[in-house]
Scaffold this motif. Structure first.
Motif, PDB file in Angstrom:
ATOM      1  N   HIS A 150      -0.243  39.773  -3.749  1.00 10.13           N
ATOM      2  CA  HIS A 150       0.277  38.514  -4.270  1.00 10.13           C
ATOM      3  C   HIS A 150       1.528  38.134  -3.506  1.00 10.13           C
ATOM      4  CE1 HIS A 150       3.302  40.998  -6.295  1.00 10.13           C
ATOM      5  NE2 HIS A 150       2.290  41.813  -6.570  1.00 10.13           N
ATOM      6  N   THR A 151       1.893  36.864  -3.595  1.00  7.38           N
ATOM      7  CA  THR A 151       3.095  36.365  -2.944  1.00  7.38           C
ATOM      8  C   THR A 151       3.539  35.093  -3.640  1.00  7.38           C
ATOM      9  OG1 THR A 151       4.052  35.645  -0.831  1.00  7.38           O
ATOM     10  CG2 THR A 151       1.764  35.049  -1.233  1.00  7.38           C
ATOM     11  N   GLY A 152       4.821  34.763  -3.485  1.00  2.35           N
ATOM     12  CA  GLY A 152       5.327  33.513  -4.027  1.00  2.35           C
ATOM     13  C   GLY A 152       6.173  33.643  -5.270  1.00  2.35           C
ATOM     14  N   ALA A 153       6.298  34.851  -5.819  1.00  2.84           N
ATOM     15  CA  ALA A 153       7.153  35.079  -6.982  1.00  2.84           C
ATOM     16  C   ALA A 153       7.597  36.531  -6.967  1.00  2.84           C
ATOM     17  CB  ALA A 153       6.425  34.758  -8.282  1.00  2.84           C
ATOM     18  N   GLY A 154       8.754  36.784  -7.563  1.00  5.55           N
ATOM     19  CA  GLY A 154       9.259  38.144  -7.583  1.00  5.55           C
ATOM     20  C   GLY A 154      10.542  38.267  -8.370  1.00  5.55           C
ATOM     21  N   GLN A 155      11.130  39.450  -8.357  1.00 10.33           N
ATOM     22  CA  GLN A 155      12.361  39.716  -9.093  1.00 10.33           C
ATOM     23  C   GLN A 155      13.565  39.000  -8.491  1.00 10.33           C
ATOM     24  OE1 GLN A 155      12.724  41.377 -11.997  1.00 10.33           O
ATOM     25  NE2 GLN A 155      10.489  41.434 -12.024  1.00 10.33           N
ATOM     26  N   THR A 156      13.464  38.636  -7.214  1.00  7.69           N
ATOM     27  CA  THR A 156      14.514  37.908  -6.508  1.00  7.69           C
ATOM     28  C   THR A 156      13.838  36.956  -5.528  1.00  7.69           C
ATOM     29  OG1 THR A 156      14.631  39.524  -4.709  1.00  7.69           O
ATOM     30  CG2 THR A 156      16.075  39.902  -6.616  1.00  7.69           C
ATOM     31  N   ILE A 157      14.611  36.054  -4.939  1.00  5.21           N
ATOM     32  CA  ILE A 157      14.043  35.169  -3.928  1.00  5.21           C
ATOM     33  C   ILE A 157      13.580  35.973  -2.724  1.00  5.21           C
ATOM     34  CG2 ILE A 157      16.325  34.674  -2.940  1.00  5.21           C
ATOM     35  CD1 ILE A 157      13.193  32.365  -3.055  1.00  5.21           C
ATOM     36  N   ASP A 158      14.251  37.069  -2.441  1.00  3.32           N
ATOM     37  CA  ASP A 158      13.828  37.924  -1.334  1.00  3.32           C
ATOM     38  C   ASP A 158      12.408  38.447  -1.572  1.00  3.32           C
ATOM     39  OD1 ASP A 158      14.637  39.372   1.184  1.00  3.32           O
ATOM     40  OD2 ASP A 158      14.170  41.104  -0.086  1.00  3.32           O
ATOM     41  N   GLU A 159      12.127  38.876  -2.794  1.00  2.00           N
ATOM     42  CA  GLU A 159      10.780  39.355  -3.114  1.00  2.00           C
ATOM     43  C   GLU A 159       9.771  38.204  -3.124  1.00  2.00           C
ATOM     44  OE1 GLU A 159      10.382  41.750  -6.573  1.00  2.00           O
ATOM     45  OE2 GLU A 159      12.014  43.118  -6.018  1.00  2.00           O
ATOM     46  N   ALA A 160      10.191  37.046  -3.595  1.00  2.00           N
ATOM     47  CA  ALA A 160       9.278  35.904  -3.664  1.00  2.00           C
ATOM     48  C   ALA A 160       8.833  35.447  -2.276  1.00  2.00           C
ATOM     49  CB  ALA A 160       9.934  34.757  -4.419  1.00  2.00           C
ATOM     50  N   LEU A 161       9.693  35.631  -1.291  1.00  2.00           N
ATOM     51  CA  LEU A 161       9.359  35.224   0.078  1.00  2.00           C
ATOM     52  C   LEU A 161       8.555  36.275   0.827  1.00  2.00           C
ATOM     53  CD1 LEU A 161      12.719  33.566   1.219  1.00  2.00           C
ATOM     54  CD2 LEU A 161      10.645  32.444   0.394  1.00  2.00           C
ATOM     55  N   ALA A 176      12.646  28.660 -10.291  1.00  5.21           N
ATOM     56  CA  ALA A 176      12.960  29.140  -8.940  1.00  5.21           C
ATOM     57  C   ALA A 176      13.695  30.478  -8.988  1.00  5.21           C
ATOM     58  CB  ALA A 176      13.804  28.110  -8.198  1.00  5.21           C
ATOM     59  N   ALA A 177      13.303  31.377  -8.116  1.00  4.10           N
ATOM     60  CA  ALA A 177      14.007  32.650  -7.965  1.00  4.10           C
ATOM     61  C   ALA A 177      15.326  32.422  -7.232  1.00  4.10           C
ATOM     62  CB  ALA A 177      13.143  33.639  -7.191  1.00  4.10           C
ATOM     63  N   ALA A 178      16.269  33.318  -7.462  1.00  4.87           N
ATOM     64  CA  ALA A 178      17.554  33.286  -6.767  1.00  4.87           C
ATOM     65  C   ALA A 178      17.864  34.692  -6.250  1.00  4.87           C
ATOM     66  CB  ALA A 178      18.653  32.792  -7.698  1.00  4.87           C
ATOM     67  N   GLU A 179      19.037  34.867  -5.678  1.00  7.00           N
ATOM     68  CA  GLU A 179      19.371  36.157  -5.095  1.00  7.00           C
ATOM     69  C   GLU A 179      19.315  37.286  -6.119  1.00  7.00           C
ATOM     70  OE1 GLU A 179      22.987  36.241  -2.935  1.00  7.00           O
ATOM     71  OE2 GLU A 179      22.402  34.635  -1.550  1.00  7.00           O
ATOM     72  N   ASN A 180      19.683  36.972  -7.369  1.00 11.69           N
ATOM     73  CA  ASN A 180      19.745  38.018  -8.383  1.00 11.69           C
ATOM     74  C   ASN A 180      18.944  37.694  -9.640  1.00 11.69           C
ATOM     75  OD1 ASN A 180      21.684  39.816  -7.003  1.00 11.69           O
ATOM     76  ND2 ASN A 180      23.084  38.071  -7.257  1.00 11.69           N
ATOM     77  N   SER A 181      17.985  36.780  -9.520  1.00 12.20           N
ATOM     78  CA  SER A 181      17.184  36.440 -10.695  1.00 12.20           C
ATOM     79  C   SER A 181      15.737  36.179 -10.287  1.00 12.20           C
ATOM     80  CB  SER A 181      17.757  35.224 -11.413  1.00 12.20           C
ATOM     81  OG  SER A 181      17.764  34.092 -10.565  1.00 12.20           O
ATOM     82  N   PRO A 182      14.793  36.527 -11.182  1.00 11.39           N
ATOM     83  CA  PRO A 182      13.371  36.400 -10.841  1.00 11.39           C
ATOM     84  C   PRO A 182      12.872  34.970 -10.890  1.00 11.39           C
ATOM     85  CG  PRO A 182      13.634  37.259 -13.058  1.00 11.39           C
ATOM     86  CD  PRO A 182      15.007  37.153 -12.483  1.00 11.39           C
ATOM     87  N   GLY A 183      11.752  34.753 -10.240  1.00 11.65           N
ATOM     88  CA  GLY A 183      11.142  33.433 -10.257  1.00 11.65           C
ATOM     89  C   GLY A 183      10.261  33.198  -9.058  1.00 11.65           C
ATOM     90  N   THR A 184      10.098  31.927  -8.713  1.00  6.95           N
ATOM     91  CA  THR A 184       9.163  31.513  -7.672  1.00  6.95           C
ATOM     92  C   THR A 184       9.873  31.156  -6.375  1.00  6.95           C
ATOM     93  OG1 THR A 184       9.277  29.210  -8.396  1.00  6.95           O
ATOM     94  CG2 THR A 184       7.571  30.598  -9.403  1.00  6.95           C
ATOM     95  N   ALA A 185       9.077  31.094  -5.313  1.00  5.48           N
ATOM     96  CA  ALA A 185       9.566  30.616  -4.010  1.00  5.48           C
ATOM     97  C   ALA A 185       9.523  29.093  -4.042  1.00  5.48           C
ATOM     98  CB  ALA A 185       8.711  31.180  -2.882  1.00  5.48           C
ATOM     99  N   TRP A 186      10.589  28.505  -4.567  1.00  8.52           N
ATOM    100  CA  TRP A 186      10.652  27.052  -4.756  1.00  8.52           C
ATOM    101  C   TRP A 186      11.304  26.405  -3.542  1.00  8.52           C
ATOM    102  CZ3 TRP A 186      14.154  23.115  -4.709  1.00  8.52           C
ATOM    103  CH2 TRP A 186      13.764  21.914  -5.296  1.00  8.52           C
ATOM    104  N   ILE A 187      10.689  25.312  -3.085  1.00 12.77           N
ATOM    105  CA  ILE A 187      11.254  24.537  -1.982  1.00 12.77           C
ATOM    106  C   ILE A 187      11.040  23.060  -2.254  1.00 12.77           C
ATOM    107  CG2 ILE A 187      10.926  26.316  -0.205  1.00 12.77           C
ATOM    108  CD1 ILE A 187       8.446  24.755   0.728  1.00 12.77           C
TER     109      ILE A 187
END
Length: 338
Positions: free
Chosen positions: A115-126, A155-166
């Motif tokens: 899977h891809t596009g979401a994660g615990q941080t934006i780093d994981e989402a990407l 949207a995910a951020a550096e320290n929060s989960p979410g999606t790869a939002w653009i």
């Protein structure tokens, strides 16, 4: 023989689908399409729900719909359909809060579904999804990235989960930076096929805006082999750019939604991309489908004819022409190679 990779539109397994699946066989959700799915060498879907039994709905902003499916049946169902990869960058993966996203990722990981596009941080989402289809000398390595412009509060951020939002805008520096970072990570895997799966735009619109066409072409020019779009609930036309297909919207594959009698959001296709062992794309084949009783089925002759005619009409503006093979449409990509 080329390998065949299937792409679907939204796979929403929650609400009435989830309810019915509690009382029917695991693979009933795939209806009469199940064997066609299992015959593919690979399958990519947009998973339009979270896989969880949590009952705390997202309340921080107004959300009219919340979609979840019980992983006890949903994961076996995905396995029965031989799903390889799920795009998670969409507007429902956090419908039951961050813990439901964690449940979803854990369930997919345990099943070996990338899977891809979401994660615990934006780093994981990407981080791209990477897998291999086929085997031996005929196998190919695949990488996929996933983005969404829906629901910025997810949207995910550096320290929060979410999606790869653009923001879907090639002139937006942050959009280019984010997309290129994900694509560069994907290229590090040296894939034979690079996929960008995009959950973009509002519901029930029939054509992509100019910004989406520009972004899709920009992705192709930056090395993407196929753009897999979804979100509108109705399929859009297909454009070929530099020999690579842009499926602007794949429509809906399975759900419980109310059907618009004119736009027919219950009708779409299974999009099957043929890829040679050297990564060369040869054709895109469109098998008509329709949703009936919270299951996906082979389209009836009348529904298949409606979908073929509509796809031809929507794609004509992009200069895209199809051949017909039985109930299906076939788009040759070899003749369009740049």
């Amino acid at each position: 023989m080329p390998l065949r990779i299937g792409f679907t539109g939204d796979v929403m397994l929650g609400r009435l689908v989830d309810d019915r699946q509690q009382r029917r066989s695991i693979d009933a959700v795939w209806g009469t399409v199940r064997e066609r799915l299992r015959e593919l060498d690979g399958l990519v879907i947009n998973l339009e729900c979270c896989l969880t039994t949590r009952d705390r709905e997202w309340q921080r902003t107004y959300r009219p719909f919340h979609f979840r499916a019980d992983p006890d049946w949903a994961i076996p169902a995905l396995e029965h359909a031989s799903v390889d990869a799920c795009a998670l960058a969409n507007n429902h993966v956090l419908d039951y809060e961050e813990v439901a996203l964690e449940d979803t990722i854990e369930a997919l990981d345990e099943a070996g579904i990338v899977h891809t596009g979401a994660g615990q941080t934006i780093d994981e989402a990407l981080e791209p999804a990477v897998w291999t289809i086929g085997n031996g000398t005929s196998g190919i390595d695949v990488a996929m990235v996933s983005f969404t412009d829906n629901t910025p509060e997810y949207a995910a951020a550096e320290n929060s989960p979410g999606t790869a939002w653009i923001e879907i805008d090639v002139d937006e520096p942050e959009t280019r930076r984010c997309a290129r970072e994900a694509l560069e990570r994907a290229r590090q895997a040296k894939p034979d096929l690079l996929i960008a799966s995009l959950h973009w735009g509002p519901n029930m619109v029939t054509e992509p805006p100019d910004a989406f066409r520009q972004f899709g072409k920009w992705l192709i020019e930056d090395g993407v082999d196929v753009v897999h779009g979804h979100s509108a609930h109705v399929f859009h036309g297909i454009e070929v750019h530099e020999g690579r297909p842009i499926v602007y919207d794949a429509g809906d594959f399975v759900d419980d939604y109310r059907v618009d009698p004119e736009l027919r959001n219950d009708r779409s296709f299974l999009f099957v991309l043929a890829v040679a062992s050297d990564g060369r794309l040869t054709e895109l084949r469109l098998h008509p489908t329709e949703i009936d009783g919270c299951s996906v089925t082979e389209a009836s002759p009348a529904a298949a004819r409606w979908s073929r005619d509509r796809m031809r009409g929507l794609s004509a503006q992009f200069g895209t022409e199809f051949e017909r093979d039985g109930e299906s449409l076939v788009l040759s990509l070899e003749d369009d190679e740049a």
